[in-house]
Design a protein around this motif. Sequence first.
Motif, PDB file in Angstrom:
ATOM      1  N   VAL A   1      28.693  90.430  35.052  1.00  0.00           N
ATOM      2  CA  VAL A   1      29.867  89.948  35.769  1.00  0.00           C
ATOM      3  C   VAL A   1      30.806  89.133  34.877  1.00  0.00           C
ATOM      4  O   VAL A   1      32.022  89.089  35.117  1.00  0.00           O
ATOM      5  CB  VAL A   1      29.410  89.143  37.006  1.00  0.00           C
ATOM      6  CG1 VAL A   1      28.892  87.768  36.604  1.00  0.00           C
ATOM      7  CG2 VAL A   1      30.510  89.037  38.044  1.00  0.00           C
TER       8      VAL A   1
ATOM      9  N   ARG B   1      37.863  89.872  37.311  1.00  0.00           N
ATOM     10  CA  ARG B   1      37.399  88.552  37.747  1.00  0.00           C
ATOM     11  C   ARG B   1      38.554  87.563  37.895  1.00  0.00           C
ATOM     12  O   ARG B   1      38.434  86.573  38.636  1.00  0.00           O
ATOM     13  CB  ARG B   1      36.382  87.999  36.746  1.00  0.00           C
ATOM     14  CG  ARG B   1      35.004  88.640  36.824  1.00  0.00           C
ATOM     15  CD  ARG B   1      34.324  88.412  38.174  1.00  0.00           C
ATOM     16  NE  ARG B   1      34.353  87.027  38.565  1.00  0.00           N
ATOM     17  CZ  ARG B   1      33.501  86.097  38.148  1.00  0.00           C
ATOM     18  NH1 ARG B   1      32.536  86.429  37.312  1.00  0.00           N
ATOM     19  NH2 ARG B   1      33.603  84.860  38.563  1.00  0.00           N
TER      20      ARG B   1
ATOM     21  N   TYR C   1      39.476  88.540  41.571  1.00  0.00           N
ATOM     22  CA  TYR C   1      38.485  88.646  42.641  1.00  0.00           C
ATOM     23  C   TYR C   1      37.214  87.878  42.297  1.00  0.00           C
ATOM     24  O   TYR C   1      36.846  87.762  41.125  1.00  0.00           O
ATOM     25  CB  TYR C   1      38.136  90.125  42.901  1.00  0.00           C
ATOM     26  CG  TYR C   1      39.336  90.931  43.326  1.00  0.00           C
ATOM     27  CD1 TYR C   1      39.792  90.893  44.648  1.00  0.00           C
ATOM     28  CD2 TYR C   1      40.050  91.695  42.408  1.00  0.00           C
ATOM     29  CE1 TYR C   1      40.913  91.597  45.028  1.00  0.00           C
ATOM     30  CE2 TYR C   1      41.168  92.406  42.791  1.00  0.00           C
ATOM     31  CZ  TYR C   1      41.595  92.358  44.104  1.00  0.00           C
ATOM     32  OH  TYR C   1      42.719  93.052  44.485  1.00  0.00           O
TER      33      TYR C   1
ATOM     34  N   ASP D   1      33.042  87.035  42.571  1.00  0.00           N
ATOM     35  CA  ASP D   1      31.729  87.687  42.570  1.00  0.00           C
ATOM     36  C   ASP D   1      30.933  87.148  43.760  1.00  0.00           C
ATOM     37  O   ASP D   1      30.555  85.973  43.779  1.00  0.00           O
ATOM     38  CB  ASP D   1      31.034  87.372  41.242  1.00  0.00           C
ATOM     39  CG  ASP D   1      29.542  87.633  41.248  1.00  0.00           C
ATOM     40  OD1 ASP D   1      29.096  88.532  41.979  1.00  0.00           O
ATOM     41  OD2 ASP D   1      28.819  86.928  40.509  1.00  0.00           O
ATOM     42  N   SER D   2      30.668  87.995  44.742  1.00  0.00           N
ATOM     43  CA  SER D   2      30.042  87.506  45.979  1.00  0.00           C
ATOM     44  C   SER D   2      28.649  86.937  45.728  1.00  0.00           C
ATOM     45  O   SER D   2      28.315  85.855  46.231  1.00  0.00           O
ATOM     46  CB  SER D   2      29.986  88.616  47.027  1.00  0.00           C
ATOM     47  OG  SER D   2      29.187  89.695  46.593  1.00  0.00           O
TER      48      SER D   2
ATOM     49  N   HIS E   1      27.932  95.069  41.605  1.00  0.00           N
ATOM     50  CA  HIS E   1      28.635  93.900  42.129  1.00  0.00           C
ATOM     51  C   HIS E   1      29.428  94.228  43.390  1.00  0.00           C
ATOM     52  O   HIS E   1      29.836  95.384  43.600  1.00  0.00           O
ATOM     53  CB  HIS E   1      29.618  93.356  41.081  1.00  0.00           C
ATOM     54  CG  HIS E   1      29.025  93.145  39.726  1.00  0.00           C
ATOM     55  ND1 HIS E   1      28.016  92.236  39.475  1.00  0.00           N
ATOM     56  CD2 HIS E   1      29.295  93.741  38.525  1.00  0.00           C
ATOM     57  CE1 HIS E   1      27.701  92.269  38.193  1.00  0.00           C
ATOM     58  NE2 HIS E   1      28.457  93.181  37.600  1.00  0.00           N
TER      59      HIS E   1
ATOM     60  N   PHE F   1      32.813  92.475  44.730  1.00  0.00           N
ATOM     61  CA  PHE F   1      33.877  91.505  44.496  1.00  0.00           C
ATOM     62  C   PHE F   1      34.731  91.378  45.754  1.00  0.00           C
ATOM     63  O   PHE F   1      34.878  92.331  46.522  1.00  0.00           O
ATOM     64  CB  PHE F   1      34.763  91.945  43.327  1.00  0.00           C
ATOM     65  CG  PHE F   1      34.050  91.976  42.001  1.00  0.00           C
ATOM     66  CD1 PHE F   1      33.750  90.810  41.335  1.00  0.00           C
ATOM     67  CD2 PHE F   1      33.680  93.184  41.420  1.00  0.00           C
ATOM     68  CE1 PHE F   1      33.097  90.829  40.104  1.00  0.00           C
ATOM     69  CE2 PHE F   1      33.030  93.224  40.194  1.00  0.00           C
ATOM     70  CZ  PHE F   1      32.737  92.040  39.538  1.00  0.00           C
TER      71      PHE F   1
ATOM     72  N   GLN G   1      39.424  86.149  47.076  1.00  0.00           N
ATOM     73  CA  GLN G   1      39.018  84.787  47.397  1.00  0.00           C
ATOM     74  C   GLN G   1      40.017  84.013  48.256  1.00  0.00           C
ATOM     75  O   GLN G   1      39.634  83.064  48.929  1.00  0.00           O
ATOM     76  CB  GLN G   1      38.742  84.015  46.105  1.00  0.00           C
ATOM     77  CG  GLN G   1      37.511  84.516  45.376  1.00  0.00           C
ATOM     78  CD  GLN G   1      37.300  83.829  44.042  1.00  0.00           C
ATOM     79  OE1 GLN G   1      38.095  83.996  43.111  1.00  0.00           O
ATOM     80  NE2 GLN G   1      36.255  83.048  43.932  1.00  0.00           N
TER      81      GLN G   1
END
Length: 293
Positions: free
Chosen positions: A206, A215, A218, A220-221, A250, A252, A255
Amino acid sequence: MRGPLGIGRSLCVLGLAIALALPGLAAAAAPVAAANAAAVSEPGMSMVTFNLHHDREDWPSRRRTIVAELKRLQPDAIALQEVIQKRNVRNQAQWLASQLGYRYVFVSTDPVGAPKRYGNALLTRRPILARSEHLLLPLDDYRTVAHLRIDVDGKPVNVYATHLNERSDDAGQRIRRSQVEDLLRFIAGSAAGAPVVIAGDFNALVDAGDLSELRSHYGDSYGSVHVNTDLAGVSTLNRHYYQAPSRIDHIFFQQDEMVAREAKILFDQPDDGGRWASDHYGVWTRLQFAPAN
């Protein structure tokens, strides 16, 4: 693995018990209980990503384990990679969707009607508002993106499924960087202002430079939920097949629109006969819509 929400419930119960024993703390306990209740009731969605390992290693047996777990979880959307259809093998996404009562889309660079087709898929139990697909640059790497806009309790959400280049050398890193750039352009042209969730096998950690542009847009859950975990030891590559832990699958999320509440690894144990669901583990996450400002 238990996420922060499960811990929050335990603390809430403990807090209420203390408040009953010590009346002076009741006023402090009430807001905690209210906050936890609000977190549980906040609308949102759940999603799974899973690399199926196409039809290798006794697919008819493996699929029973897979469908049983997906029936138990009932995720709103499922991203699948390494989906295959060929002679004597029904399209794997189609079969899973039929067992779950979901709708599905399958995307492949192989033409419709070809004797073998291989690609990515999205499944959903929610109403579908829009769908599209895209061939990622460079085109000679045969990588695709599947897209659905789904209705989650009256709110549109875009979900995307992809699978990036698998090479670990410098050339692979350059290809993945190019694919991420193209993926982001496709999302910008297809999301129509609705929240975005992107899932798949990215073939990169990630925090790899290949994914830096992704990144920057978005979250990273899994990493957002497990902030106090040593993530270096977490793997989505099945440790039965791969020696070193590597979290390359992943989910994503956007947020400013959503919050990751729970996340866990799936299919990380063999069945009673010692058979694994895939050479990858899956990832499940639960997202909530961010509160309106």
